[in-house]
Design a protein around this motif. Structure first.
Motif, PDB file in Angstrom:
ATOM      1  N   HIS A  88      -8.430  -3.254  -2.363  1.00 56.08           N
ATOM      2  CA  HIS A  88      -9.174  -2.204  -1.663  1.00 56.08           C
ATOM      3  C   HIS A  88     -10.662  -2.518  -1.601  1.00 56.08           C
ATOM      4  CE1 HIS A  88      -5.354  -0.199  -2.313  1.00 56.08           C
ATOM      5  NE2 HIS A  88      -5.660   0.488  -1.231  1.00 56.08           N
ATOM      6  N   GLN A 128      -5.597  -6.053   4.401  1.00 57.10           N
ATOM      7  CA  GLN A 128      -5.891  -6.519   3.039  1.00 57.10           C
ATOM      8  C   GLN A 128      -4.662  -6.937   2.229  1.00 57.10           C
ATOM      9  OE1 GLN A 128      -7.765  -2.873   1.990  1.00 57.10           O
ATOM     10  NE2 GLN A 128      -6.160  -2.205   0.614  1.00 57.10           N
ATOM     11  N   GLU A 143      -2.288  -5.523  -3.594  1.00 57.83           N
ATOM     12  CA  GLU A 143      -1.396  -5.113  -2.513  1.00 57.83           C
ATOM     13  C   GLU A 143      -0.708  -6.321  -1.889  1.00 57.83           C
ATOM     14  OE1 GLU A 143      -2.952  -0.769  -1.074  1.00 57.83           O
ATOM     15  OE2 GLU A 143      -3.457  -2.466   0.193  1.00 57.83           O
ATOM     16  N   CYS A 165       0.857  -1.189   0.000  1.00 58.66           N
ATOM     17  CA  CYS A 165       0.000   0.000   0.000  1.00 58.66           C
ATOM     18  C   CYS A 165       0.895   1.241   0.000  1.00 58.66           C
ATOM     19  CB  CYS A 165      -0.912  -0.022   1.231  1.00 58.66           C
ATOM     20  SG  CYS A 165      -2.015   1.394   1.288  1.00 58.66           S
ATOM     21  N   ASP A 169      -3.424  -0.126   5.433  1.00 55.48           N
ATOM     22  CA  ASP A 169      -4.136  -1.266   4.828  1.00 55.48           C
ATOM     23  C   ASP A 169      -3.553  -2.632   5.214  1.00 55.48           C
ATOM     24  OD1 ASP A 169      -5.955   0.440   3.716  1.00 55.48           O
ATOM     25  OD2 ASP A 169      -5.106   0.395   1.698  1.00 55.48           O
ATOM     26  N   LYS A 210      -0.024   9.456   0.801  1.00 51.59           N
ATOM     27  CA  LYS A 210      -1.187   8.629   1.101  1.00 51.59           C
ATOM     28  C   LYS A 210      -2.399   9.474   1.497  1.00 51.59           C
ATOM     29  CE  LYS A 210      -1.289   4.955   0.942  1.00 51.59           C
ATOM     30  NZ  LYS A 210      -1.540   4.145  -0.289  1.00 51.59           N
TER      31      LYS A 210
HETATM   32 MN    MN Z   1      -3.935   0.783   0.086  1.00 51.63          MN
END
Ligand code: MN
Ligand code: PEP
Length: 332
Positions: free
Chosen positions: A266, A306, A292, A96, A303, A125
């Motif tokens: 995502h 995920q 990712e 990420c 993140d 970000k």
């Molecule tokens: Mn991300």
């Protein structure tokens, strides 16, 4: 209306067209065009002598639409190709965020070892909370530049707003516009002037029409290299982070000429569902996947839930191959 003008059409005639039909001028592949709102469906006779071709469009899906170009745009990033007639699915992977030199190089070497050619990672970000990790900024971009120079991987990274677009352009092979920035007109305009491909993510509260219209801002401003990215939308469902709109992907494939990348990471928000969604997208023959992956997902600064670990990613990458074969797609 897309008005393709005859070569050498006089400036004053173009200006009259622009004024009369509230049009914008676009040059593409040596062709001069005036694009008007799609509500105009014909031109006054006085202009017909200057028109090479006239394309009537049904809604403001114009330069991205199939009536303008009945095929798929080919977007080249070095030897990598998105779209066109190549039947390729580009697998883009990476963490990420850029977190450290060690983290980004570990990931980059792992991906390169698998034969992956392009890495994603955010330096700027766009976080929902001001208390979350905001990215390494310029230092992160420089680390990505180092990866690019030493390992030869292509880089896709996000421009969060227009203030740092020039820096991002310098270090990125593809500029990513995030879901939250899909409506940022300063950023869309800056990207429309860039001579680099742009991957535009769908805002999670945006309709397909709004998504494609955001792409039109970039195309109309003069950048013809736009890739759409479906990354999940917000629905009533809250067991998963978002809902991956593959129905929308089918619509975009049918109605637009832009390459389409799917981001299952995502959408799902949890690593366990990412392989299944990736396979589903691969089976649809999308032009790319954006995934990712992190050396130690649990300790990721953004993140964390995920991101795939290396083993899971490697297994997924292998599992995608028979699906690619079945739909006659080459993974690149
Ligand atoms: Mn991300
Ligand atoms: C990302 O790609 O890390 C990201 C922030 O995605 P999105 O803009 O889709 O939320």
């Amino acid at each position: 209306l897309i008005i393709k003008l005859k070569n050498g059409t006089r400036k004053d005639i173009i200006e009259t067209l622009v004024e009369k039909y509230t049009g914008s001028v676009v040059h593409q592949n040596g062709q001069e065009m005036v694009i008007t709102p799609s509500s105009f469906r014909k031109l006054d006779n006085e202009f017909t002598a200057h028109v090479d071709d006239l394309i009537v469009t049904d809604n403001d899906i114009q330069l991205s639409g199939k009536s303008y170009f009945d095929g798929k745009r080919e977007i080249k990033v070095g030897e990598l190709v998105f779209g066109g007639h190549t039947n390729k699915t580009v697998v883009i992977a990476g963490p990420c965020s850029v977190e450290s030199e060690e983290q980004i190089f570990k990931t980059a070497r792992f991906l390169k070892g698998l034969g992956i050619n392009i890495m994603r990672a955010g330096a700027f970000k766009p976080r929902t909370s001001p208390y979350s990790f905001q990215g390494l900024g310029t230092k992160g971009l420089e680390l990505l530049g180092k990866v690019r120079d030493t390992l030869g991987l292509k880089i896709i990274t996000e421009a969060k707003d227009a203030s740092h677009i020039d820096e991002v352009i310098e270090f990125a092979d593809i500029i990513q516009i995030g879901a939250k920035a899909m409506y940022d007109h300063a950023l869309l305009t800056a990207c429309s002037k860039a001579r680099k491909p742009v991957l535009l993510k769908r805002g999670f509260g945006s309709t397909i029409q709004e998504f494609v219209q955001a792409a039109e801002f970039i195309l109309l401003g003069g950048n013809d290299q736009v890739i759409l990215c479906e990354r999940g939308i917000r629905t009533f469902e809250n067991k998963t982070r978002f809902t991956l709109d593959l129905t929308g992907v089918a619509y975009l494939k049918h109605h637009t000429n832009l390459p389409i990348v799917v981001d299952p990471s995502h959408a799902m928000g949890y690593s366990y569902g990412v392989p299944d969604l990736s396979k589903a997208a691969m089976a649809m023959g999308v032009d790319g996947l954006l995934l990712e992956v992190h050396p130690t997902p649990k300790t990721a600064l953004s993140d964390a839930k995920q991101q795939l670990d290396f083993d899971t990613f490697e297994q997924l990458y292998a599992d995608l191959q028979p699906i690619a074969n079945a739909v006659n797609v080459q993974i690149s």
